[in-house]
Design an enzyme around this catalytic site. Sequence first.
Site, PDB file in Angstrom:
ATOM      1  N   HIS A  88     -11.309  -5.086   9.851  1.00  0.00           N
ATOM      2  CA  HIS A  88     -11.284  -4.511   9.120  1.00  0.00           C
ATOM      3  C   HIS A  88     -13.216  -4.101   8.897  1.00  0.00           C
ATOM      4  O   HIS A  88     -13.855  -3.381   8.185  1.00  0.00           O
ATOM      5  CB  HIS A  88     -12.035  -5.646   8.177  1.00  0.00           C
ATOM      6  CG  HIS A  88     -11.457  -6.464   7.246  1.00  0.00           C
ATOM      7  ND1 HIS A  88     -10.396  -7.335   8.117  1.00  0.00           N
ATOM      8  CD2 HIS A  88     -10.838  -6.544   6.226  1.00  0.00           C
ATOM      9  CE1 HIS A  88      -9.142  -8.475   7.073  1.00  0.00           C
ATOM     10  NE2 HIS A  88      -9.529  -7.814   6.317  1.00  0.00           N
ATOM     11  N   GLU A 100       0.819  -0.992   0.095  1.00  0.00           N
ATOM     12  CA  GLU A 100       0.539  -0.199  -0.020  1.00  0.00           C
ATOM     13  C   GLU A 100       0.408   1.460   0.261  1.00  0.00           C
ATOM     14  O   GLU A 100       1.243   2.259  -0.732  1.00  0.00           O
ATOM     15  CB  GLU A 100      -0.895   0.468   1.082  1.00  0.00           C
ATOM     16  CG  GLU A 100      -2.117  -0.331   1.252  1.00  0.00           C
ATOM     17  CD  GLU A 100      -1.981  -2.045   1.739  1.00  0.00           C
ATOM     18  OE1 GLU A 100      -0.821  -2.828   1.431  1.00  0.00           O
ATOM     19  OE2 GLU A 100      -3.121  -2.717   1.048  1.00  0.00           O
TER      20      GLU A 100
END
Lengths: 430, 402
Positions: B207, B138
């Site tokens: 998440h 990322e």
Amino acid sequence: MSLSGAKIIQPLCIRYPDMPVISDQAANCNTTSTPFLGSTRTLRRIQSVSAAQRRPASAIVAVADVVKEKKLKSNKNHLLTKEEGLEVYEDMILGRVFEDMCAQMYYRGKMFGFVHLYNGQEAVSSGFIKLLKKEDSVVSTYRDHVHALSKGVPARAVMSELFGKTTGCCRGQGGSMHMFSAEHNVLGGFAFIGEGIPVATGAAFTSKYKREVLKEADCDHVTLAFFGDGTANNGQFFECLNMAALWKLPIVFVVENNLWAIGMSHLRATSDPEIWKKGPAFGMPGVHVDGMDVLKVREVAQEAIGRARRGEGPTLVECETYRFRGHSLADPDELRDPAEKARYAARDPITALKKYLIESKLASEAELKAIEKKIDEVVEDAVEFANESPVPSRSQLLENVFADPKGFGIGPDGRYRCEDPKFTQGTAQV
Amino acid sequence: MATIFQRIGAATSLSYSIDTKTSRRSLSERKASFVVVRSDATKINTGLNRIGGRVDHLITNAVATKADTLAASTASKPGHEVLLFEALKEGLEEEMERDARVCVMGEDVGHYGGSYKVTKGLAPKFGDLRVLDTPIAENSFTGMGIGAAMTGLRPVIEGMNMGFLLLAFNQISNNCGMLHYTSGGQFKIPVVIRGPGGVGRQLGAEHSQRLESYFQSIPGIQMVACSTPYNAKGLMKAAIRSDNPVILFEHVLLYNLKETIPDEEYVLNLEEAEMVRPGQHVTILTYSRMRYHVMQAAKTLVNKGYDPEVIDIRSLKPFDLHTIGNSVKKTHRVLIVEECMRTGGIGASLTAAINENFQDYLDAPIVCLSSQDVPTPYAGTLEEWTVVQPPQIVAAVEQLCQ
């Protein structure tokens, strides 16, 4: 995770001239209509000997091949012409004199904060950047003054930036560690090590994109990413090596290994200190070069930049170099062994080039002296210009926060904040 | 990092209820396939949802359009029905067709079509380089997007889950937000960073993060949150066209919302808030998924005789103080309902901003309902209690209006 049974899309048969094919795919190569964007190696099935054990052998072969090729190519004649020699010499002198002047100015209170000087490493900057076109990009770290100068940013602009004046290349808003130039394609100047490498990868990606998507067929812009030995242990370095090799991006990763990351010796920080080896691990050539010899650096740079321009992908070049001063002007530099410093001082790249130019009769002592005098004047002029330049006014405070100042939002009165007349005065509340 | 899109898709079914508010200037004779609420206080019938599956507490009965010619112009044209992820895809596809410099990069955006199908079909259409499948890195591919933006492209960077962008914080903060400034305005960073965030259906703590609170202090970026297919498409297009770096927050549970959106092209304003339901008694400020909890609570409140004004702030940074201010001046009471954490969340900033700017107009202290400062638990019952639920909203309004 087992490698066997992995579904691999068969790539096109592509052979790269200066890299031996690791696994021969000629036999089972499918032709696909769309080019495959990814690694052209197939995975080996794990047999009794693990793939990991077998890989290093082939990897080192790859590197050795590249190095050998180089030795064959080097001719016995002059390694550069007189013009090139003088250009490189002038660039190196500019770097050295400018940095020495920075030290002076810092101790006189003209510039503040963290200033990292490049003395001793000029061969890397001049050796690489003088081979670039204006459209090629350079990305550096906080030790970026000389990279900017080599790329063509005027000494005046860099000195003004260091003084924090509005005529600086970044209007005084960046400072020593953030040298940017849109005109000369200097993409920074980054304070955190490693964070510039993805930016360089992005610039290389744009070059490939322009050629393949926007159909600018002659776009062969190359990006150079400069960083140090400490950065070579950082995650972003490895992630970008992977991506650059995966997509064959036109980038050269230049490691300026000066053996020290502030006070941390490279040997104490790195499990395998030979950084060039990390290139083949990702599928690109890794080259080690003497970074105190500008001619050797230039030779390697030619090869690496040529590779990138031809679309053959990235290269990792480790330049063994040394910084004569401390990490920054705030560093007392007590940790390094004086004998080590003396050894490298004897290999001063500027002295070496001067000796070469004179001995090979490419230039006379007088010509080189003239260059040195000219550079002294350039740097003095830069200081004078910076001294006389105005400091940024209050109105500059908010001007560059957003490219589109509507980003400051809508105020209670219904107008965009940036339409407030006090906005440019820097007194508007945001 | 497993994507459980299929499971979420099945789980987020939506139930509608018919709202019987008087309808003036009904948009069309169509039989109730959507609701349009305009800022001039028109409210029309809701539609029915055909998605089966477990009934969820979410209710979508409010879609706001701006009180401009758009609604009127769509009166004669039928529009087309889309799910929210399709609306995002439409917006993205239109912008990619319009400008060849727009590209997408992220994990599984290409061949896989996006973990939430937002980029489905784009890679075969535009090629592997324009819809780039990145390795799992990322920080580096966000930085790569930023470098590409500096050199002329307009990347849309997808975080498979917003939480993964924590790994890209270095690039988002230092380069995305600040680089335009430290370069003295020489380089612009027209990136869009987007992805699903928020509390889903038992996805676990990592998440279920709300990154808007972490990113809000970064100078130089804009943040928007979409909540309906209509504003999702409009904000996506606006974000791509903007020269500023924009972070577009989507929500994991809202991807299957269905709505009819106009056929013709439209772009929304990044800095404006959306009037969902005009009212007189209290201003309820919300965004993203909480909008639906608020609207569900609004039904109850209306039945109890309250008249809440609901505003979807949409622009998380900067706040649209004009729309919010006008509302505060009208109702004098503010309730903020958000999914962010209590500490340092968007609600906290909004409370401060309203107190600073409109203190004279407040009859009561601002009430801010946020999620508990708790890592989102896996257990369904616990997870339900970490997030603001409609009964709490109703209770808060009742208390506020005493």
